[in-house]
Design an enzyme around this catalytic site. Structure first.
Site, mmCIF file in Angstrom:
data_model
loop_
_atom_site.group_PDB
_atom_site.id
_atom_site.type_symbol
_atom_site.label_atom_id
_atom_site.label_comp_id
_atom_site.label_asym_id
_atom_site.label_seq_id
_atom_site.Cartn_x
_atom_site.Cartn_y
_atom_site.Cartn_z
ATOM 1 C CG LEU A 23 10.424 -6.460 -3.438
ATOM 2 C CD1 LEU A 23 10.146 -7.696 -2.590
ATOM 3 C CD2 LEU A 23 11.838 -6.495 -3.977
ATOM 4 N N GLY A 24 7.345 -4.885 -6.538
ATOM 5 C CA GLY A 24 6.391 -5.027 -7.625
ATOM 6 C C GLY A 24 5.117 -4.271 -7.321
ATOM 7 C CE LYS A 25 5.151 1.363 -7.605
ATOM 8 N NZ LYS A 25 5.218 2.755 -8.123
ATOM 9 N N GLY A 26 0.809 -3.821 -8.541
ATOM 10 C CA GLY A 26 -0.358 -4.351 -9.221
ATOM 11 C C GLY A 26 -1.467 -3.326 -9.227
ATOM 12 C CG PHE A 40 -6.963 -4.048 -6.916
ATOM 13 C CD1 PHE A 40 -7.717 -2.920 -7.202
ATOM 14 C CD2 PHE A 40 -7.135 -5.170 -7.701
ATOM 15 C CE1 PHE A 40 -8.630 -2.923 -8.238
ATOM 16 C CE2 PHE A 40 -8.044 -5.185 -8.740
ATOM 17 C CZ PHE A 40 -8.796 -4.051 -9.013
ATOM 18 C CB VAL A 79 2.498 -1.675 -3.854
ATOM 19 C CG1 VAL A 79 2.207 -1.211 -2.434
ATOM 20 C CG2 VAL A 79 3.954 -1.405 -4.206
ATOM 21 C CE LYS A 88 -0.701 -9.515 -2.984
ATOM 22 N NZ LYS A 88 -1.166 -10.850 -3.438
ATOM 23 C CG ASP A 106 -1.648 -19.369 -10.865
ATOM 24 O OD1 ASP A 106 -1.521 -19.719 -12.055
ATOM 25 O OD2 ASP A 106 -1.512 -18.193 -10.486
#
Length: 783
Positions: A33-36, A38, A40, A56, A149
């Site tokens: 779904l998404g990556k960062g 540190f 995924v 996550k 946030d």
């Protein structure tokens, strides 16, 4: 213990080449779904309940202690939260190096992505969504949790297009009367007290962000924008934003009461609930059937859903260990199965309530389904089965939910990252076609909220003369470095610039100039010479440089648009009836590049007045006179750093002060200076001169690094400018005589004779017109 099996092909010889799916515990990984940096996020499906979840996966070895503490605090907060509009935590798995957080999956993605694709919501739909958001935030505050946030990127949409509040990474506990001092958040949604570095109360911070969120839902754009973080900070501290013509008076009133700079005067959640705009639809929309109560999800109250426990026992899951896991808030496999079954039961009951028919059948019980069988694939060979399942016969009981939970994995692998909106929901939101007309900006008046009685002052307060024509979102701000002028209209063609690279939010930002057609300043002498086909924009008094951060990447305006000059008087609103001819439409659709990212230390962002001048950049690069860029090591005209923003930020401040004070400098002709013959009027051109045969440099240059001029030269008509420079702690030296160049020659520029008409100047030289009305024989030195 977490066992993670990789994809593996069949042994050689079988010839099938099939791969087993990646598994984490009881979950089959389907796609990313998404990556960062540190972590995924994976989409997975539980092997028992067949429910889709988001996992996550965090690499703890790449996190420092502060970030790891932030992750653990986020998990701790999510364990305490149970609300229909907050993403639920199902399970937490941890090894020595990895951390797996299993949460609810919202299949329709982020509200931000929906707005970028479909445009803003109608006020009725925005009210429904805002009621859901408000109830989730109020629930957090009731449990002494502040989110810090809130933004459209953290508002997810489930299968029913209901709001799910996510990402408690900046969340924390708070106590009434004990202010917080962590200045974090996403800059476009952050409150003024965060930028100022003041201690703050948690709920007041979230209320400001709620005001920005409501504005984005209704308008499809951000209320506070800027090409860089210092400019954005300045606009947030001023608390000024635009109101589009289509926003109702009640909605405007609510937004203005939430976006009050003074936290003590900011509206509270209880007052928001009682506001007239909110009371237009007072009841929070909910399902027709009563949903599960909060204690069904709470682990330590000892009151659990017996139907879910019965189904688990029928499936062979140890009931006693499940209850112990719920009581201890373990969030292990037992608790995950219970929570997931509870969600499926909730969906089933809501579907039964929505099903038409005079007589509804009673809810099924597991004891009535003894004739069904549970498929044992994936359970008998699972390493967790001895600890998770009780001894059961080969033929087990299956609930009626099992038939609904079975689905093909192949179809799920082909689904997009964010699911399209169902056809049944097409009438819910106001569609906004992606057309050039919807991508134009509006020159809309800005207002500064001053003093009490905001609602009473709306109809009587006149807006200040607007000196900015900025776009409505962070990514829509024109990146062209517009000249700095007093409040007046500057007519110039639209330009487009490419984003700069390699800058940080706390430093002065570099820029890359773009080609720009000639433009004229908005003086009375020049406005009469302008054609009626010139697009109109207002000169911005802020930094014209752009940011390379992902938060504030800017895009250029639309080029080639032909509009008539503005012929209306700006008042309290842009338009209450119809758009004036030639007025560009208010942008009602976000762009992908306006996606914001949370930051720590927003109080470290320096304001515009505190920027330090290192060396001015070239007029050629700032005004788009030519695509010429000086070498990085070349001193002289460009100073020590080519294209530096710091130099021009201070120079523009000096010129702004000079214009606002209406200083005039008329240098007297020096007796020893011979005037060059006046050629025919021609455009003023500055271009690089290379080669040994180049003409010598003229004696008048705008340059830096020259020695200070003696006092007698400063006493010949330059005292007003010098006094203005002293106010800014800046040495502004003006002289008419030739000056020796430094030892290292600057980049060589050639110009035509100094008697050129000022009307031929390119746009980058507009702000210098007042300093050289007679000739170009005067140079200005900024050191």
């Amino acid at each position: 213990m977490v066992i993670m099996s990789e994809f593996s092909a069949d042994p050689a010889g079988q010839g099938q080449g099939q791969q087993k799916p990646l598994r984490v515990g009881f979950y089959d990984i389907e796609r990313t779904l998404g990556k960062g940096n540190f972590a995924v996020v994976k989409l997975a499906r539980h092997r028992v309940t067949k429910t889709q979840v988001a996992i996550k996966i965090i690499d703890k070895t790449r996190l420092d202690s502060s970030n790891l503490e932030k992750i653990y605090r986020e998990v701790q907060l999510m364990k305490l939260l149970n609300h229909p509009h907050i993403i639920k935590l199902y399970q937490v798995m941890e090894t020595k190096d990895m951390l797996y957080i299993v949460t609810e999956f919202a299949k329709n993605g982020e509200m931000f992505d929906y707005l970028t694709s479909n445009g803003h919501l109608s006020e009725n739909e925005a009210r429904k969504k805002f009621w859901q958001i408000l109830s989730a935030v109020e629930y957090c505050h009731d449990h002494h949790i502040v989110h810090r946030d809130l933004k459209t990127e953290n508002l997810l949409l489930d299968g029913n297009m209901d709001i799910k509040l996510a990402d408690f990474g900046f969340g924390n506990f708070y106590k009434s009367g004990e202010p917080l001092s962590t200045w974090c958040g996403s800059p476009p949604y952050a409150a003024p007290e965060v930028f100022e570095g003041k201690e703050y109360e948690g709920p007041q911070l979230d209320i400001w962000s709620l005001g920005v969120v409501l504005y984005v839902l209704v308008c499809g754009s951000l209320p506070f924008d800027g090409p860089n973080l210092p400019t954005l900070r300045q606009r947030v501290l001023e608390g000024r934003f635009r109101i589009p013509f289509f926003m109702s008076q009640d909605c405007e009133s609510l937004i203005r009461r939430m976006l009050v700079v003074d936290p003590a005067r900011r509206i509270t959640i209880a007052q928001i609930r009682q506001h007239r705009w909110m009371r237009a639809e007072p009841c929070l929309p909910g399902p027709a059937c009563p949903a599960f109560s909060a204690h069904s999800y709470t682990s330590n109250l000892g009151d659990y859903d017996e139907q879910a426990l019965g189904i688990m026992q029928t499936l062979g899951v140890d009931r006693q260990r499940t209850v112990e896991s719920l009581q201890n808030s373990s969030y292990n496999h037992f608790a995950a199965i219970y929570y997931l079954l509870l969600e499926r039961l909730k969906e089933y009951r809501n579907a039964q309530c929505a099903r038409p028919g005079p007589a509804r059948q009673p809810r099924p019980r597991s004891s009535d389904l003894s004739g069904l069988e549970v498929p044992q694939e994936g359970l008998s060979t699972d390493p967790f089965r001895p600890a998770l399942l009780c001894p059961q016969p080969q033929t087990l009981v299956q609930s009626v939910l099992q038939a609904e939970m079975d689905c093909e994995l192949q179809s799920s692998l082909q689904w997009p990252l964010f699911f399209p909106v169902d056809a049944s929901c097409s009438g819910v939101f106001r569609p906004r076609p992606v057309s050039p007309s919807s991508l134009l900006d509006t020159a809309i008046s800005e207002e500064a909220r001053q003093g009490p009685g905001l609602e009473e002052e709306q109809d009587t307060q006149e807006s200040l003369p607007s000196s900015t024509g900025r776009r409505h979102t962070l990514a829509e701000v024109s990146t062209r470095l517009s000249p700095l002028t007093a409040p007046c209209i500057v007519v110039s063609p639209s330009t487009t610039a490419s984003p700069a690279e390699g800058t940080s939010s706390d430093s002065c930002l570099t820029f890359s100039a773009s080609k720009s057609p000639a433009g004229l300043s908005g003086t009375p002498a020049t406005q009469g010479l302008l054609g009626a086909c010139s697009p109109v924009r207002l000169a911005s008094p802020f930094l014209g440089s752009q940011s390379a951060t992902p938060v504030l990447q800017a895009q250029g305006g639309l080029g080639g648009a032909v509009l008539l000059p503005v012929s209306f008087q700006e008042g309290r609103r842009a338009s209450d009836t119809s758009l004036t001819q030639g007025l560009k439409a208010f942008r009602q659709q976000l762009r992908k590049t306006t996606r914001t990212k949370g930051f720590l230390g927003l109080n470290k962002i320096k304001g515009l007045a505190r920027q330090v001048c290192q060396a001015p950049a070239s007029r050629a690069s700032r005004g788009g006179l030519s695509p010429f860029h000086a070498p990085a090591q070349s001193p002289g005209l460009h100073g020590g750093a080519a294209g530096s923003r710091e130099g021009w930020s201070l120079l523009e401040e000096v010129l702004e002060q000079q214009r606002l004070l209406q200083l005039q400098h008329h240098p007297a002709a020096a007796p020893g200076c011979s005037q060059a013959p006046q050629p025919a009027p021609a455009p003023f051109v500055i271009a690089p001169c290379d080669g040994p045969g180049a003409a010598p440099l003229p004696s008048t240059l705008l340059t830096s690094g020259l020695p200070l001029l003696p006092p007698p030269l400063l006493q010949t008509g330059a005292s007003p400018v010098a006094s203005a420079a002293q106010l800014l702690d800046t040495h502004l030296h003006i002289g008419t005589g030739p000056t020796a160049l430094p030892a290292v020659p600057p980049p060589r520029l050639a110009r035509l004779a100094p008697g050129c008409e000022p009307l031929g100047l390119l746009q980058g030289d507009c702000e210098m017109e007042d300093l050289m009305p007679c000739s170009l024989g005067t140079f200005v030195l900024v050191q």
